[in-house]
Design a protein around this motif. Structure first.
Motif, short mmCIF file in Angstrom:
data_model
loop_
_atom_site.label_atom_id
_atom_site.label_comp_id
_atom_site.label_asym_id
_atom_site.label_seq_id
_atom_site.Cartn_x
_atom_site.Cartn_y
_atom_site.Cartn_z
N THR A 18 3.69 -4.44 -2.54
CA THR A 18 2.76 -4.48 -3.66
C THR A 18 1.38 -3.96 -3.26
OG1 THR A 18 2.27 -6.77 -3.04
CG2 THR A 18 3.91 -6.43 -4.76
N GLU A 19 0.63 -3.49 -4.26
CA GLU A 19 -0.75 -3.08 -4.04
C GLU A 19 -1.60 -4.31 -3.72
OE1 GLU A 19 -1.71 -0.08 -3.89
OE2 GLU A 19 -0.28 1.14 -5.03
N LEU A 20 -2.62 -4.13 -2.90
CA LEU A 20 -3.43 -5.25 -2.44
C LEU A 20 -4.89 -5.07 -2.83
CD1 LEU A 20 -2.03 -5.68 1.17
CD2 LEU A 20 -1.35 -6.91 -0.88
N GLY A 60 -7.10 10.36 5.24
CA GLY A 60 -8.05 11.40 4.86
C GLY A 60 -9.49 10.96 4.80
N LEU A 61 -9.85 9.88 5.47
CA LEU A 61 -11.22 9.39 5.48
C LEU A 61 -11.78 9.42 6.90
CD1 LEU A 61 -10.73 6.24 3.21
CD2 LEU A 61 -11.70 8.45 2.52
N GLU A 62 -13.10 9.22 7.01
CA GLU A 62 -13.71 9.20 8.33
C GLU A 62 -13.48 7.83 8.99
OE1 GLU A 62 -16.81 7.59 5.50
OE2 GLU A 62 -15.28 9.19 5.50
N TYR A 70 -12.04 2.33 1.94
CA TYR A 70 -10.69 2.50 2.48
C TYR A 70 -9.65 1.96 1.50
CZ TYR A 70 -6.57 1.99 5.38
OH TYR A 70 -5.28 2.07 5.86
N LEU A 71 -9.89 0.78 0.94
CA LEU A 71 -8.93 0.19 0.01
C LEU A 71 -8.82 1.02 -1.27
CD1 LEU A 71 -7.19 -2.43 0.26
CD2 LEU A 71 -8.92 -2.12 2.03
N ALA A 72 -9.91 1.62 -1.70
CA ALA A 72 -9.86 2.48 -2.87
C ALA A 72 -8.98 3.70 -2.61
CB ALA A 72 -11.27 2.92 -3.26
N ARG A 73 -9.10 4.29 -1.44
CA ARG A 73 -8.26 5.44 -1.08
C ARG A 73 -6.79 5.02 -0.97
NH1 ARG A 73 -6.67 10.52 -1.49
NH2 ARG A 73 -5.94 11.43 0.50
N ARG A 75 -5.31 2.63 -2.66
CA ARG A 75 -4.80 2.49 -4.03
C ARG A 75 -4.60 3.85 -4.70
NH1 ARG A 75 -8.48 -1.83 -3.90
NH2 ARG A 75 -10.07 -0.54 -4.90
N GLU A 76 -5.48 4.79 -4.40
CA GLU A 76 -5.35 6.13 -4.97
C GLU A 76 -4.04 6.79 -4.53
OE1 GLU A 76 -7.50 10.47 -4.28
OE2 GLU A 76 -8.70 8.64 -4.04
N LEU A 77 -3.68 6.63 -3.26
CA LEU A 77 -2.44 7.20 -2.76
C LEU A 77 -1.22 6.42 -3.23
CD1 LEU A 77 -3.50 7.99 0.91
CD2 LEU A 77 -2.98 9.66 -0.87
N GLY A 78 -1.38 5.13 -3.43
CA GLY A 78 -0.26 4.27 -3.80
C GLY A 78 0.34 3.62 -2.57
N VAL A 79 0.95 2.46 -2.77
CA VAL A 79 1.43 1.67 -1.65
C VAL A 79 2.53 2.39 -0.88
CG1 VAL A 79 3.12 0.39 -3.06
CG2 VAL A 79 2.19 -0.63 -0.96
N LEU A 80 3.37 3.14 -1.55
CA LEU A 80 4.47 3.83 -0.86
C LEU A 80 3.95 4.98 -0.01
CD1 LEU A 80 7.23 3.88 -3.63
CD2 LEU A 80 7.05 2.35 -1.66
N GLU A 81 3.10 5.81 -0.59
CA GLU A 81 2.61 6.98 0.15
C GLU A 81 1.68 6.57 1.29
OE1 GLU A 81 1.83 10.87 1.43
OE2 GLU A 81 3.48 9.93 0.32
N SER A 82 0.79 5.62 1.05
CA SER A 82 -0.09 5.19 2.13
C SER A 82 0.73 4.54 3.25
CB SER A 82 -1.15 4.22 1.62
OG SER A 82 -0.56 3.08 1.02
#
Length: 370
Positions: A18-20, A60-62, A70-73, A75-82
């Motif tokens: 699940t997304e966190l 893709g972040l510094e 970091y958490l926003a990125r 969620r943007e990618l989605g739990v599976l892709e991240s």
């Protein structure tokens, strides 16, 4: 520089499906399910800093970016892709996944598919016994079904693990309990199970462990905050029976755990997640362990649960700590580079492959496996 080969993560859990939110993610960085103290955050720990160092670049972040970003990125990618990006950057080729804890966690086949790796199952004894108790109406049925369940699980699992036995049983009486003791304890537990009751009876826990010992599969023992030296009598009692004991989570008693591996041929010590928790000081903790333990008795693990970030941190901190310690010894002339490289391979994967007989084991079945 010492190259660390692909890793065998000899003890870990699945990751959450699940997304966190920030609060839930932060709680997963702690050592327990309890939230941080008011006004504080688990990001301000060695583990939290290690996550912020190693994981943002994989998405893709510094490095060291703020947790909210970091958490926003994520969620943007989605739990599976991240999760896929993080797990495939660990350098872990094989996961040994303990499937006992509750929660919406991926199983061995799912984590293998996400990480482009192999995976095998570790069975926790206490939940297995509780499942058996719920379908056994009598003491005789419980005891027969318990033995059958453990030996049946041994056909596919690469190891058993126990989270309660050290605290509730082994330190008090390491020998197998007698038949009368077992029947009495089983009857009392069955009566309690009608209103719910976890397995904490020391007699039944010892009985369960000795069934596992008879299976021949390696037995992992969670030390928690307990002193490993209390297991000395159990280690002596199980010597020569063909079952290896693996001591999990020995920190801050890692030196005592390392000492036991030097005394008993069948006792091994897990290196994680102590290194992940000590972060920037991991090399010092690892060096202390290497002072006492034979090098063929140490096993890498991430000990990760819930967050793929913890698999990343476990692997990256281990590689950096091991490389730093061994390289220093090579520079000092204490070790040759050839020996350092060989020992790195043993601890990273070779010892686990031997202990768990992974070259003979079949991958855990399930959708998504390969």
């Amino acid at each position: 520089m010492i190259d660390t080969p692909m890793l065998v993560d000899q003890y870990c859990h699945g990751v959450l499906r699940t997304e966190l939110g920030l609060g839930t993610f932060e709680t997963m960085l702690g050592r327990s399910a309890a939230p941080p103290a008011a006004g504080t955050t688990f990001f301000d720990t060695q583990t939290g800093f290690a996550v912020r160092r190693w994981c943002p670049p994989l998405l893709g972040l510094e490095p060291h970016c703020p947790p909210a970003r970091y958490l926003a990125r994520r969620r943007e990618l989605g739990v599976l892709e991240s999760g896929r990006r993080l797990l495939r950057a660990t350098g872990i080729s094989t996961y040994l996944v303990e499937t006992g804890p509750p929660g919406d966690l991926t199983g061995p086949a799912e984590i293998a598919a996400a990480g482009d790796a192999r995976a095998h199952e570790i069975v926790r004894l206490e939940p297995l016994a509780e499942q058996v108790a719920d379908t056994s109406g009598t003491v005789d049925a419980l005891l027969a079904n318990l033995a059958e369940a453990v030996h049946g699980a041994a056909l596919t699992a690469v190891a058993f693990t126990s989270a309660a036995a050290v605290r509730h049983g082994l330190a008090l009486a390491p020998a197998p309990p007698g038949p009368g003791e077992v029947r009495g304890a089983a009857g009392r537990w069955l009566a309690r199970r009608t209103v719910g009751g976890a397995l904490t009876d020391p007699v039944l826990l010892r009985h369960l462990l000795w069934i596992a010992v008879s299976s021949g599969r390696p037995l992992q023992l969670h030390l928690g905050d307990d002193d490993p030296m209390t297991l000395g009598d159990f280690a002596a009692a199980t010597a020569g029976l063909g079952t290896d004991l693996v001591l999990l989570h020995g920190y801050p008693h890692h030196r005592q755990a390392a000492h036991l591996t030097s005394v008993f041929p069948h006792v091994y010590a897990d290196l994680g997640p102590a290194l992940a928790r000590t972060g920037a000081r991991a090399a010092a903790v690892l060096a202390e362990t290497l002072e006492l333990a034979p090098f063929g008795k140490l096993l890498f693990s991430s000990g990760a649960r819930g967050l793929p970030e913890l698999h990343v941190v476990g692997a990256r901190v281990f590689r950096e700590a091991l490389g730093r310690v061994l390289a220093d010894w090579v520079v000092d002339g204490a070790w040759s580079r050839t020996d350092a490289q060989r020992v790195a391979g043993m601890i990273a994967s070779g010892n686990a492959r031997r202990v768990y007989r992974l070259d003979q084991a079949q991958q855990a079945p399930g959708p998504g496996g390969h």
